[in-house]
Design a protein around this motif. Structure first.
Motif, PDB file in Angstrom:
ATOM      1  N   SER A 165       5.984  -9.838  -4.383  1.00 10.71           N
ATOM      2  CA  SER A 165       5.701 -10.374  -3.170  1.00 10.71           C
ATOM      3  C   SER A 165       4.266 -10.905  -2.953  1.00 10.71           C
ATOM      4  CB  SER A 165       5.894  -9.395  -1.919  1.00 10.71           C
ATOM      5  OG  SER A 165       5.073  -8.237  -1.987  1.00 10.71           O
ATOM      6  N   SER A 166       3.928 -11.546  -1.856  1.00 12.81           N
ATOM      7  CA  SER A 166       2.523 -12.241  -1.863  1.00 12.81           C
ATOM      8  C   SER A 166       1.943 -11.421  -0.773  1.00 12.81           C
ATOM      9  CB  SER A 166       2.515 -13.725  -1.207  1.00 12.81           C
ATOM     10  OG  SER A 166       3.326 -14.438  -2.207  1.00 12.81           O
ATOM     11  N   LEU A 167       0.389 -11.311  -1.081  1.00 15.74           N
ATOM     12  CA  LEU A 167      -0.459 -10.501  -0.188  1.00 15.74           C
ATOM     13  C   LEU A 167      -1.781 -11.029  -0.232  1.00 15.74           C
ATOM     14  CD1 LEU A 167      -0.809  -7.590   1.097  1.00 15.74           C
ATOM     15  CD2 LEU A 167      -1.307  -6.760  -0.862  1.00 15.74           C
ATOM     16  N   SER A 168      -2.386 -11.293   0.884  1.00 17.90           N
ATOM     17  CA  SER A 168      -3.802 -11.530   0.918  1.00 17.90           C
ATOM     18  C   SER A 168      -4.824 -10.634   1.037  1.00 17.90           C
ATOM     19  CB  SER A 168      -3.808 -12.824   2.018  1.00 17.90           C
ATOM     20  OG  SER A 168      -5.075 -13.300   1.911  1.00 17.90           O
ATOM     21  N   GLY A 200      -6.728  -7.392 -11.417  1.00 19.45           N
ATOM     22  CA  GLY A 200      -5.532  -6.587 -11.246  1.00 19.45           C
ATOM     23  C   GLY A 200      -5.907  -5.011 -10.673  1.00 19.45           C
ATOM     24  N   ALA A 201      -5.067  -4.367 -10.017  1.00 17.05           N
ATOM     25  CA  ALA A 201      -5.212  -3.136  -9.456  1.00 17.05           C
ATOM     26  C   ALA A 201      -4.010  -2.177  -9.267  1.00 17.05           C
ATOM     27  CB  ALA A 201      -5.995  -3.259  -7.945  1.00 17.05           C
ATOM     28  N   TYR A 202      -4.084  -0.892  -9.556  1.00 17.58           N
ATOM     29  CA  TYR A 202      -2.921   0.036  -8.967  1.00 17.58           C
ATOM     30  C   TYR A 202      -3.257   1.361  -8.592  1.00 17.58           C
ATOM     31  CZ  TYR A 202      -4.583   2.506 -13.415  1.00 17.58           C
ATOM     32  OH  TYR A 202      -5.433   2.906 -14.495  1.00 17.58           O
ATOM     33  N   GLY A 203      -2.638   1.747  -7.857  1.00 14.05           N
ATOM     34  CA  GLY A 203      -2.809   3.081  -7.222  1.00 14.05           C
ATOM     35  C   GLY A 203      -1.488   3.711  -6.437  1.00 14.05           C
ATOM     36  N   ARG A 204      -1.992   4.899  -5.914  1.00 13.71           N
ATOM     37  CA  ARG A 204      -0.892   5.436  -4.840  1.00 13.71           C
ATOM     38  C   ARG A 204      -1.636   6.608  -4.257  1.00 13.71           C
ATOM     39  NH1 ARG A 204       1.521   8.388 -10.219  1.00 13.71           N
ATOM     40  NH2 ARG A 204       0.022  10.080 -10.716  1.00 13.71           N
ATOM     41  N   GLY A 205      -0.962   6.773  -2.968  1.00 17.06           N
ATOM     42  CA  GLY A 205      -1.654   7.544  -2.000  1.00 17.06           C
ATOM     43  C   GLY A 205      -2.725   6.621  -1.102  1.00 17.06           C
ATOM     44  N   MET A 206      -2.852   5.571  -1.576  1.00 15.98           N
ATOM     45  CA  MET A 206      -3.904   4.651  -0.623  1.00 15.98           C
ATOM     46  C   MET A 206      -3.026   3.526  -0.641  1.00 15.98           C
ATOM     47  SD  MET A 206      -7.486   5.239  -2.625  1.00 15.98           S
ATOM     48  CE  MET A 206      -8.300   3.874  -2.023  1.00 15.98           C
ATOM     49  N   SER A 207      -3.005   2.803   0.589  1.00 14.31           N
ATOM     50  CA  SER A 207      -2.375   1.728   0.986  1.00 14.31           C
ATOM     51  C   SER A 207      -3.178   0.534   0.324  1.00 14.31           C
ATOM     52  CB  SER A 207      -2.240   1.340   2.412  1.00 14.31           C
ATOM     53  OG  SER A 207      -1.838   0.370   2.836  1.00 14.31           O
ATOM     54  N   ALA A 208      -2.555  -0.326  -0.471  1.00 17.95           N
ATOM     55  CA  ALA A 208      -3.062  -1.463  -1.000  1.00 17.95           C
ATOM     56  C   ALA A 208      -3.305  -2.513   0.404  1.00 17.95           C
ATOM     57  CB  ALA A 208      -2.039  -2.508  -1.954  1.00 17.95           C
ATOM     58  N   TYR A 209      -2.737  -2.519   1.492  1.00 15.54           N
ATOM     59  CA  TYR A 209      -2.758  -3.494   2.395  1.00 15.54           C
ATOM     60  C   TYR A 209      -4.012  -3.292   2.895  1.00 15.54           C
ATOM     61  CZ  TYR A 209       2.051  -4.635   2.070  1.00 15.54           C
ATOM     62  OH  TYR A 209       3.228  -5.176   1.530  1.00 15.54           O
ATOM     63  N   GLY A 210      -4.874  -2.207   2.885  1.00 16.19           N
ATOM     64  CA  GLY A 210      -6.173  -2.205   3.544  1.00 16.19           C
ATOM     65  C   GLY A 210      -7.235  -2.328   2.509  1.00 16.19           C
TER      66      GLY A 210
END
Length: 224
Positions: A165-168, A200-210
């Motif tokens: 999906s797209s995310l800004s 690039g980025a990856y993670g968990r437990g932290m929201s990517a949207y913020g």
């Protein structure tokens, strides 16, 4: 995207919840990079730490990762003690040099240029390196990791496909488009910057949207 980076990204991760060795914290390789490094912007006030760099056939630094938040370990329900135990909260930022021309390992040909797909694949494999499905015996993890790595490769080559999906998100304060996907293991995203690198980025437990990204002014600050 065929590069020596692929071999680097598939280096075995520690098992049983073990942390990566402190040797990975060396800043020397980061200082050799001819491109700027990226991390989370100043809105993130938690711990920051180095991971590893990836090199080309001639030893040139092509990409690397910086960590933010809790230092993750490879865990599943058998080693974490309880399925209710909170997972680590972390985000890892992968910086990939935008190289239009790259030579093969034997020096006789050219490889595909690095792209946003390169950043997406490295981020996807990075997330897998901290993943171990709870229902799986550790002896089968290598086979699982190889299979999932190929899946991440296919997904990264189809950034316009339905898996993304797209995310800004802001990059150096400027709204920037990213490709984004979620899985049961965490999230992955990838985009490009005005500074000639892909992120690039990856993670968990932290929201990517913020999240927001910014060029790192002093990479040695991540060395602790």
């Amino acid at each position: 995207m065929e590069t020596t980076s692929r071999a680097v990204a598939q280096a075995p991760a520690a098992e049983g919840g073990a942390r990566f060795p402190s040797a990975r914290r060396t800043v020397d390789g980061y200082l050799l990079a001819p491109f700027p490094w990226y991390g989370l912007d100043e809105a993130f006030t938690g711990p920051r730490w180095l991971m590893q760099v990836g090199t080309s056939a001639d030893g040139s630094v092509e990409h690397g990762s910086t960590g933010h938040g809790d230092e993750p370990s490879v865990r599943n329900e058998f080693v974490s003690g309880s399925p209710d135990e909170p997972r680590e909260k972390f985000a890892v930022v992968v910086t990939v040099a935008a190289n239009p021309v790259r030579r093969s390992a034997d020096g006789t040909g050219l490889l595909e240029a690095t792209s946003v797909s390169s950043a997406a694949w490295l981020a996807g494999v990075g997330l897998l390196s901290f993943t171990w499905p709870g229902q799986m015996d550790h002896a089968l993890r290598d086979d699982w990791l190889e299979q999932q790595t190929e899946t991440a490769w296919v997904l990264a080559d189809d950034l316009s496909g339905p898996a993304w999906s797209s995310l800004s998100l802001p990059v150096d304060g400027v709204p920037t488009p990213f490709h984004y996907r979620e899985s049961e293991f965490g999230w992955v995203l990838a985009g490009s910057t005005a500074q000639g690198v892909h992120v690039g980025a990856y993670g968990r437990g932290m929201s990517a949207y913020g999240l927001g990204f910014a060029m790192i002014k002093d990479i040695t600050a991540y060395a602790g």
